[in-house]
Design a protein around this motif. Structure first.
Motif, PDB file in Angstrom:
ATOM      1  N   TRP A 132     -22.215 -16.421   3.393  1.00  0.00           N
ATOM      2  CA  TRP A 132     -20.851 -16.590   2.882  1.00  0.00           C
ATOM      3  C   TRP A 132     -20.891 -17.199   1.485  1.00  0.00           C
ATOM      4  N   PRO A 133     -20.197 -16.598   0.510  1.00  0.00           N
ATOM      5  CA  PRO A 133     -20.081 -17.256  -0.795  1.00  0.00           C
ATOM      6  C   PRO A 133     -19.154 -18.462  -0.680  1.00  0.00           C
ATOM      7  N   GLU A 134     -18.138 -18.344   0.171  1.00  0.00           N
ATOM      8  CA  GLU A 134     -17.255 -19.465   0.484  1.00  0.00           C
ATOM      9  C   GLU A 134     -16.765 -19.241   1.906  1.00  0.00           C
ATOM     10  N   ALA A 135     -16.348 -20.336   2.549  1.00  0.00           N
ATOM     11  CA  ALA A 135     -15.919 -20.210   3.939  1.00  0.00           C
ATOM     12  C   ALA A 135     -14.689 -19.324   4.022  1.00  0.00           C
ATOM     13  N   PRO A 136     -14.555 -18.542   5.110  1.00  0.00           N
ATOM     14  CA  PRO A 136     -13.316 -17.782   5.298  1.00  0.00           C
ATOM     15  C   PRO A 136     -12.147 -18.748   5.502  1.00  0.00           C
ATOM     16  N   PRO A 137     -10.903 -18.257   5.366  1.00  0.00           N
ATOM     17  CA  PRO A 137      -9.743 -19.157   5.430  1.00  0.00           C
ATOM     18  C   PRO A 137      -9.693 -19.969   6.731  1.00  0.00           C
ATOM     19  N   ARG A 138      -9.278 -21.230   6.609  1.00  0.00           N
ATOM     20  CA  ARG A 138      -9.158 -22.100   7.790  1.00  0.00           C
ATOM     21  C   ARG A 138      -7.820 -21.863   8.469  1.00  0.00           C
ATOM     22  N   TRP A 139      -7.842 -21.280   9.667  1.00  0.00           N
ATOM     23  CA  TRP A 139      -6.590 -21.033  10.378  1.00  0.00           C
ATOM     24  C   TRP A 139      -6.064 -22.287  11.050  1.00  0.00           C
ATOM     25  N   ASP A 140      -6.937 -23.294  11.222  1.00  0.00           N
ATOM     26  CA  ASP A 140      -6.445 -24.522  11.860  1.00  0.00           C
ATOM     27  C   ASP A 140      -5.499 -25.283  10.924  1.00  0.00           C
ATOM     28  N   MET A 141      -5.464 -24.868   9.646  1.00  0.00           N
ATOM     29  CA  MET A 141      -4.552 -25.508   8.701  1.00  0.00           C
ATOM     30  C   MET A 141      -3.171 -24.828   8.699  1.00  0.00           C
ATOM     31  N   LEU A 142      -3.091 -23.644   9.324  1.00  0.00           N
ATOM     32  CA  LEU A 142      -1.816 -22.913   9.301  1.00  0.00           C
ATOM     33  C   LEU A 142      -0.830 -23.527  10.289  1.00  0.00           C
ATOM     34  N   PRO A 143       0.469 -23.476   9.945  1.00  0.00           N
ATOM     35  CA  PRO A 143       1.461 -23.962  10.911  1.00  0.00           C
ATOM     36  C   PRO A 143       1.444 -23.107  12.177  1.00  0.00           C
ATOM     37  N   ALA A 144       1.641 -23.759  13.329  1.00  0.00           N
ATOM     38  CA  ALA A 144       1.585 -23.040  14.612  1.00  0.00           C
ATOM     39  C   ALA A 144       2.596 -21.893  14.656  1.00  0.00           C
ATOM     40  N   GLU A 145       3.776 -22.097  14.021  1.00  0.00           N
ATOM     41  CA  GLU A 145       4.817 -21.049  14.051  1.00  0.00           C
ATOM     42  C   GLU A 145       4.301 -19.755  13.406  1.00  0.00           C
ATOM     43  N   ARG A 146       3.421 -19.929  12.440  1.00  0.00           N
ATOM     44  CA  ARG A 146       2.886 -18.759  11.736  1.00  0.00           C
ATOM     45  C   ARG A 146       1.920 -17.991  12.644  1.00  0.00           C
ATOM     46  N   LEU A 147       0.989 -18.749  13.225  1.00  0.00           N
ATOM     47  CA  LEU A 147      -0.026 -18.138  14.089  1.00  0.00           C
ATOM     48  C   LEU A 147       0.589 -17.550  15.352  1.00  0.00           C
ATOM     49  N   GLU A 148       1.559 -18.279  15.919  1.00  0.00           N
ATOM     50  CA  GLU A 148       2.081 -17.868  17.219  1.00  0.00           C
ATOM     51  C   GLU A 148       3.386 -17.090  17.100  1.00  0.00           C
ATOM     52  N   SER A 149       3.594 -16.452  15.945  1.00  0.00           N
ATOM     53  CA  SER A 149       4.842 -15.715  15.737  1.00  0.00           C
ATOM     54  C   SER A 149       4.840 -14.392  16.511  1.00  0.00           C
ATOM     55  N   ARG A 150       6.048 -13.842  16.702  1.00  0.00           N
ATOM     56  CA  ARG A 150       6.169 -12.532  17.359  1.00  0.00           C
ATOM     57  C   ARG A 150       5.465 -11.454  16.566  1.00  0.00           C
ATOM     58  N   GLU A 151       5.524 -11.589  15.230  1.00  0.00           N
ATOM     59  CA  GLU A 151       4.909 -10.573  14.376  1.00  0.00           C
ATOM     60  C   GLU A 151       3.409 -10.515  14.638  1.00  0.00           C
ATOM     61  N   ILE A 152       2.795 -11.691  14.752  1.00  0.00           N
ATOM     62  CA  ILE A 152       1.354 -11.728  14.987  1.00  0.00           C
ATOM     63  C   ILE A 152       1.025 -11.107  16.347  1.00  0.00           C
ATOM     64  N   ALA A 153       1.832 -11.465  17.365  1.00  0.00           N
ATOM     65  CA  ALA A 153       1.589 -10.897  18.699  1.00  0.00           C
ATOM     66  C   ALA A 153       1.718  -9.373  18.658  1.00  0.00           C
ATOM     67  N   ALA A 154       2.736  -8.877  17.907  1.00  0.00           N
ATOM     68  CA  ALA A 154       2.932  -7.431  17.815  1.00  0.00           C
ATOM     69  C   ALA A 154       1.771  -6.772  17.074  1.00  0.00           C
ATOM     70  N   SER A 155       1.292  -7.433  16.014  1.00  0.00           N
ATOM     71  CA  SER A 155       0.153  -6.878  15.270  1.00  0.00           C
ATOM     72  C   SER A 155      -1.072  -6.789  16.167  1.00  0.00           C
ATOM     73  N   ILE A 156      -1.278  -7.819  16.981  1.00  0.00           N
ATOM     74  CA  ILE A 156      -2.432  -7.806  17.882  1.00  0.00           C
ATOM     75  C   ILE A 156      -2.313  -6.659  18.872  1.00  0.00           C
ATOM     76  N   ARG A 157      -1.107  -6.476  19.426  1.00  0.00           N
ATOM     77  CA  ARG A 157      -0.940  -5.380  20.392  1.00  0.00           C
ATOM     78  C   ARG A 157      -1.222  -4.027  19.755  1.00  0.00           C
ATOM     79  N   SER A 158      -0.737  -3.812  18.512  1.00  0.00           N
ATOM     80  CA  SER A 158      -1.013  -2.487  17.939  1.00  0.00           C
ATOM     81  C   SER A 158      -2.464  -2.354  17.507  1.00  0.00           C
ATOM     82  N   ALA A 159      -3.090  -3.472  17.117  1.00  0.00           N
ATOM     83  CA  ALA A 159      -4.515  -3.386  16.771  1.00  0.00           C
ATOM     84  C   ALA A 159      -5.351  -3.076  18.013  1.00  0.00           C
TER      85      ALA A 159
END
Lengths: 215, 97
Positions: A132-159
């Motif tokens: 790694w030239p630099e660490a990938p983004p830290r998701w533990d710094m993201l607000p929970a609302e962002r990670l646990e949003s409906r949009e994310i759940a929908a993206s996961i289902r289509s992926a």
């Protein structure tokens, strides 16, 4: 979810009593079995065919269970036997309907050797390729609302829907339905190594998608 | 950085990041050989990139399990028909009269 170490023989809970009750036509035992397995069976079937068809297939599966339980010899776990009946039906149908079901043919295929992280992401200015030239983004710094949003759940289902079939099956059973590695190997008839390769490909594809999405 | 330094760091990390990221699922399943596990853990303890990657994979797994749709009926629509079929499939044929 961990429990048994994958690759070890699956300890089978004693189902003889349950099977005997079903074979004797015990309605209560049948009802609890349906209540336990119907939601997972339905979700799995929907990974192959549209909702209405999935519901039909699951109904046919239960009908097949009822009519053949008399001859069930417990060579596999009851759950495995029932899932196999459903998978046989749904795979046949998905193949026949491939032209009208959009998602079965979409998505990367034959990517079993694709790396978990694109090779061009792993080039360090001093250490060179593979770091790694630099660490990938830290998701533990993201607000929970962002990670646990409906949009994310929908993206996961289509992926998940866009994954190659074998990866989709393994990832759905392991990470959506919470099955153990040995259970998944038994139901899909694959080796422990193959199971983990498929799971790893599926997970790393979803991770890459999320990284884009959460950028 | 001289080649000696690179070699030293490479040894210190045990394995390349490109290899470590391929071992994550086996690591989480506790399916690595003791040697691979030791190399992976040493690499991880020194590599911020792979720590972040492992965290991302763990969060991907959690989010995947949370993406489960809940709009699924507990009983299929044909449940009554199933019960009838259960009765006829499992009842002994009438032999009397």
């Amino acid at each position: 979810m961990q429990g048994t170490a994958p690759g070890e023989p699956l300890p089978r809970r004693d189902e003889s009593a349950v099977v005997a009750s079903l074979q004797a036509g015990d309605r209560d035992v049948f009802r609890s079995l349906v209540e336990e397995l119907n939601p997972g069976l339905t979700r799995m079937a929907r990974r192959y065919v549209p909702e209405a068809l999935a519901a039909e297939i699951v109904q046919e599966t239960w009908m097949a269970v009822v009519t053949s339980i008399g001859g069930f010899e417990q060579r596999s776990a009851l759950k495995t036997w029932i899932y196999r009946i459903m998978l046989n039906k749904v795979r046949t149908l998905a193949k026949r309907e491939a032209k009208v079901v959009p998602f079965t043919s979409v998505g990367p295929s034959g990517d079993a050797h694709r790396p978990a992280v694109d090779a061009d992401r792993l080039v360090h200015p001093d250490f060179g390729h593979g770091y790694w030239p630099e660490a990938p983004p830290r998701w533990d710094m993201l607000p929970a609302e962002r990670l646990e949003s409906r949009e994310i759940a929908a993206s996961i289902r289509s992926a998940i829907a866009a994954l190659p079939e074998a990866q989709r099956e393994v990832l759905t059973l392991r990470d959506v339905e919470g099955w153990t590695g040995p259970e998944v190997c038994e139901i899909l008839g694959i080796s422990a190594v193959n199971q983990r390769v498929l799971l790893h490909r599926g997970r790393t594809t979803l991770r890459a998608m999320l990284e884009e999405e959460l950028r | 950085m001289s080649e000696d330094d690179t070699f030293f760091i490479d040894n210190e990390l045990r394995i390349a990041c490109a290899d470590a990221v391929e071992l994550v699922t086996e690591f989480l399943d506790d399916a690595l050989s003791p040697e691979d596990r030791a190399n992976f853990e040493i690499h991880l303890s020194l590599c911020e990139g792979c720590q972040a990657f492992l965290d991302q994979i763990n969060r991907t797994i959690t989010l995947t399990s949370e993406s489960k749709t809940t709009t699924v009926d507990v009983l299929p629509d044909n449940f009554d028909a199933l019960l009838d079929a259960l009765d006829s499939a499992t009842s002994k044929p009438e032999t009397g009269d």
